[in-house]
Scaffold this motif. Structure first.
Motif, PDB file in Angstrom:
ATOM      1  N   LEU A 251       5.902  10.843   0.224  1.00  0.00           N
ATOM      2  CA  LEU A 251       7.139  11.202  -0.408  1.00  0.00           C
ATOM      3  C   LEU A 251       7.110  10.286  -2.071  1.00  0.00           C
ATOM      4  CD1 LEU A 251       9.538  10.938  -0.290  1.00  0.00           C
ATOM      5  CD2 LEU A 251      10.322   8.797   0.464  1.00  0.00           C
ATOM      6  N   VAL A 252       5.849   9.916  -1.874  1.00  0.00           N
ATOM      7  CA  VAL A 252       5.458   8.854  -3.460  1.00  0.00           C
ATOM      8  C   VAL A 252       5.376  10.172  -4.529  1.00  0.00           C
ATOM      9  CG1 VAL A 252       4.138   8.062  -4.966  1.00  0.00           C
ATOM     10  CG2 VAL A 252       5.497   6.790  -2.691  1.00  0.00           C
TER      11      VAL A 252
ATOM     12  N   ASP B  39       0.695  -0.925  -0.370  1.00  0.00           N
ATOM     13  CA  ASP B  39      -0.088  -0.033  -0.042  1.00  0.00           C
ATOM     14  C   ASP B  39       0.765   1.111  -0.056  1.00  0.00           C
ATOM     15  OD1 ASP B  39      -1.537   2.398   0.064  1.00  0.00           O
ATOM     16  OD2 ASP B  39      -3.366   0.754   1.539  1.00  0.00           O
ATOM     17  N   TYR B  40       0.651   2.167  -0.989  1.00  0.00           N
ATOM     18  CA  TYR B  40       1.868   2.718  -1.446  1.00  0.00           C
ATOM     19  C   TYR B  40       1.595   4.268  -0.863  1.00  0.00           C
ATOM     20  CZ  TYR B  40       5.048   0.241  -3.583  1.00  0.00           C
ATOM     21  OH  TYR B  40       6.737  -0.433  -3.847  1.00  0.00           O
ATOM     22  N   ARG B  41       0.224   4.120  -0.094  1.00  0.00           N
ATOM     23  CA  ARG B  41      -0.603   5.668   0.902  1.00  0.00           C
ATOM     24  C   ARG B  41       0.078   5.811   2.256  1.00  0.00           C
ATOM     25  NH1 ARG B  41      -6.818   4.033   2.212  1.00  0.00           N
ATOM     26  NH2 ARG B  41      -5.595   2.124   3.112  1.00  0.00           N
ATOM     27  N   ASN B  42       0.002   4.423   3.025  1.00  0.00           N
ATOM     28  CA  ASN B  42       0.958   4.275   4.524  1.00  0.00           C
ATOM     29  C   ASN B  42       1.683   3.053   4.361  1.00  0.00           C
ATOM     30  OD1 ASN B  42      -0.150   1.252   4.192  1.00  0.00           O
ATOM     31  ND2 ASN B  42      -2.576   2.356   5.141  1.00  0.00           N
ATOM     32  N   GLY B  43       2.712   2.598   3.343  1.00  0.00           N
ATOM     33  CA  GLY B  43       3.759   2.014   3.205  1.00  0.00           C
ATOM     34  C   GLY B  43       3.095  -0.078   3.858  1.00  0.00           C
ATOM     35  N   HIS B  44       1.953  -0.179   4.257  1.00  0.00           N
ATOM     36  CA  HIS B  44       1.342  -0.988   4.759  1.00  0.00           C
ATOM     37  C   HIS B  44       1.758  -2.501   3.638  1.00  0.00           C
ATOM     38  CE1 HIS B  44      -1.594  -3.787   6.206  1.00  0.00           C
ATOM     39  NE2 HIS B  44      -0.612  -4.204   7.659  1.00  0.00           N
ATOM     40  N   VAL B  45       1.931  -3.350   4.590  1.00  0.00           N
ATOM     41  CA  VAL B  45       2.053  -4.474   2.988  1.00  0.00           C
ATOM     42  C   VAL B  45       1.414  -5.855   4.271  1.00  0.00           C
ATOM     43  CG1 VAL B  45       4.175  -5.903   2.773  1.00  0.00           C
ATOM     44  CG2 VAL B  45       4.955  -4.328   2.671  1.00  0.00           C
TER      45      VAL B  45
ATOM     46  N   LYS C 100       0.128   8.303   9.566  1.00  0.00           N
ATOM     47  CA  LYS C 100      -0.580   6.883   8.568  1.00  0.00           C
ATOM     48  C   LYS C 100      -0.223   7.526   6.880  1.00  0.00           C
ATOM     49  CE  LYS C 100      -3.242   4.763  11.207  1.00  0.00           C
ATOM     50  NZ  LYS C 100      -4.362   3.949  11.470  1.00  0.00           N
ATOM     51  N   ARG C 101       0.431   8.610   6.572  1.00  0.00           N
ATOM     52  CA  ARG C 101      -0.080   9.066   5.396  1.00  0.00           C
ATOM     53  C   ARG C 101       1.753   8.842   4.593  1.00  0.00           C
ATOM     54  NH1 ARG C 101      -4.059   8.712   2.089  1.00  0.00           N
ATOM     55  NH2 ARG C 101      -3.915  10.298   0.911  1.00  0.00           N
TER      56      ARG C 101
END
Length: 242
Positions: free
Chosen positions: A136-137, A28-34, A130-131
């Motif tokens: 960064l993206v 998830d490139y919104r919060n970095g969650h994998v 969380k964002r």
């Protein structure tokens, strides 16, 4: 038949799926969650991707994917792209090492590299935690969209190593994500174009971020970096904004 979860959904725009033979990884490139889906759950994801329907997916799995933002409900069937295929990793029983970008380098401290690193830290630490990945993206997308000619391997390597040298003196966490982003920002400030990559390797599952030339060659990286499958690339002709 599902009762509590919408029958239709599609993958969220900010999610990338990478399929290894033994696991499907959702980033998830919104919060970095994998998230990692084992083969049975991965097969349900693949089936839903082809049809846009959740009617054959177990309700607990569908509900979890919607709650975590990997899927979003839709009013009608909306198929989505199949996961990016990744090569089968060599069997290591979880003990493989990919020391990508972790080698310490020596040399002078760079003030401009320090500014680029400070910019990266500011982006990730100012605002909702969380964002941070999303901010960064977006910053990388904006900076690379204005870059000029492709950086030569020597130019790109000089900047990446300057950032890496300077990062060793940093008082806060500085790993591949921060180093690669700072190098990309610094090169873009010089109107030099590169490609920022964020990828994944398996057995065990691990993430890495790095810089490569527009020709696809990793910059100042060991050969093990090629074990990573890029999930997201930003810059040059690879511009893709989640």
């Amino acid at each position: 038949m599902m009762t509590d979860v919408t029958p239709f959904a599609q993958a969220a725009r900010h999610v990338r799926a990478v399929a290894f033979p033994h696991v499907l990884v959702l980033i998830d490139y919104r919060n970095g969650h994998v998230q990692c889906l084992l083969p049975q759950a991965a097969a349900h994801w693949q089936d839903a991707a082809r049809s846009g329907r959740l009617t054959t997916m177990p309700q607990p799995l569908a509900g979890h994917l919607i709650r975590t933002g990997a899927l979003r409900p839709t009013q009608m069937p909306t198929p989505w792209d199949a996961p990016l295929p990744a090569p089968t990793p060599a069997a290591s029983w979880g003990g493989a090492e990919h020391p990508a970008g972790l080698t310490q380098v020596t040399g002078p401290f760079s003030a401009t590299a320090a500014v680029a690193l400070a910019t990266t830290w500011s982006i990730t630490r100012t605002g909702r935690r969380k964002r941070a990945m999303n901010r960064l993206v977006r910053a990388l997308w904006a900076s690379t969209s204005t870059a000029g000619r492709p950086a030569s391997p020597a130019e790109a390597s000089e900047v990446v190593l300057a950032v890496r040298r300077t990062a060793w003196h940093a008082p806060v966490r500085t790993a591949c994500l921060e180093e690669s982003a700072a190098a990309t920002f610094l090169l873009a400030a010089r109107r030099l174009s590169v490609v920022w990559c964020h990828g994944i390797a398996a057995d065990p599952v691990r993430l890495h971020a790095w810089v490569q030339t527009v020709d696809g060659d990793p910059v100042a990286e060991p050969p093990s970096t090629r074990a990573y499958t890029p999930a997201l690339t930003i810059g040059a002709r690879h511009q893709h904004h989640p």
